[in-house]
Design a protein around this motif. Sequence first.
Motif, short mmCIF file in Angstrom:
data_model
loop_
_atom_site.label_atom_id
_atom_site.label_comp_id
_atom_site.label_asym_id
_atom_site.label_seq_id
_atom_site.Cartn_x
_atom_site.Cartn_y
_atom_site.Cartn_z
N ALA A 142 0.82 -1.21 0.00
CA ALA A 142 0.00 0.00 0.00
C ALA A 142 0.86 1.26 0.00
N SER A 144 3.14 2.04 -1.75
CA SER A 144 3.49 2.50 -3.10
C SER A 144 2.24 2.91 -3.88
N ALA A 145 1.12 3.16 -3.16
CA ALA A 145 -0.13 3.52 -3.84
C ALA A 145 0.11 4.68 -4.80
N GLY A 146 -0.35 4.51 -6.01
CA GLY A 146 -0.23 5.58 -6.99
C GLY A 146 1.14 5.62 -7.65
N GLY A 147 2.03 4.81 -7.21
CA GLY A 147 3.35 4.77 -7.82
C GLY A 147 3.31 4.02 -9.13
N PRO A 148 4.47 3.88 -9.75
CA PRO A 148 4.47 3.19 -11.03
C PRO A 148 4.03 1.74 -10.86
N GLY A 149 3.29 1.25 -11.83
CA GLY A 149 2.79 -0.11 -11.74
C GLY A 149 3.79 -1.10 -12.28
#
Lengths: 164, 80
Positions: A142, A144-149
Motif C-alpha cells: 500500500a 506504493s499507492a499511486g506509484g508506477p505499476g
Amino acid sequence: MFKISSVPLEPGALNGALLDARAGACVTFEGWVRNENEGRAVRALDYEAFAELAEREGNRIIAEAREKFQILAVAGVHRTGALQIGDLAVWVGVVAAHRGAAFDACRYVIDEAKARVPIWKKEHYADGTSEWINCATRGEHASSAGGPGSPNSPHRTGMRPGSP
Amino acid sequence: MPSVTVQYFAILREQRGLVSEQLSTSAATPLALYRELRARHNFTLPADRVRAAIDGEFVKSDAPLREGANVVFIPPVAGG
C-alpha cells in the motif's frame, strides 16, 4: 446483443437466433475452460462480471463490429459463476453474406471483449492454490499507492488522470 | 464530505471482504478515493492498474466524485 449469463450456454439455441436468409456464412467462436494455463494444471474456474457495464461495453463492441464489417447479425454471451474443465465460457456468433467478413468480425468481437469487458477469472489449480488472472503484483504494498505499476500492466487498464 | 457507494468485484471484493459499502470521503476523484482505500485496506493492485466507473459507466480517473455516486473500481479484466 451481448449478454452475461449465470446459466450454461446452449450454442444450438444461440446459433438459431442468428438465422438470416441473406446469410452465406456463419462463424462462431467457443471459448472452453482448459486444464492448463502457463504451465499450471487448472482444476476449475470462477468468472465474475460487473454485469451492467459488461453488457454495455459488449454491446459497444458489437456496434463497432457492425460498423467495421459487412455482417448481417452478431451476438455474444459470457458465462459467470463456477465452471469446470471443458465448460463453455464464452460464445460469439456472426453471420454475413460472405465468410471473410464473418471471420473478421468474430475475431474482432472476441479479442475486444477479452481486452475491454469487465469480467474477471479466478483459476483454481490442481495444487490447491487460486489466482485472479492478470492481477499479480509481485509484492507491491500500500505504501506504493499511486506509484508506477508493474511493467507488465496493460496500458488500457491503467487509472491515470486522463485515461477513460 | 460527500457520501458515495463503492462496489467491489473480484480481487478487490476479496481483499475488502465486502461486496459494497457506503462511505464519506474527502477524495475529489476516483483516483484519490482508490488511493485512500488502497492505503486503508492494503489492496495489492496499484492505482494505475485499476479503472473506475461511476453510475455504471467508465470515467476518467480524475472525474469529479459527487455526492451519491456509485463507484466501481475495475481490476485488470480477464474474460474469455
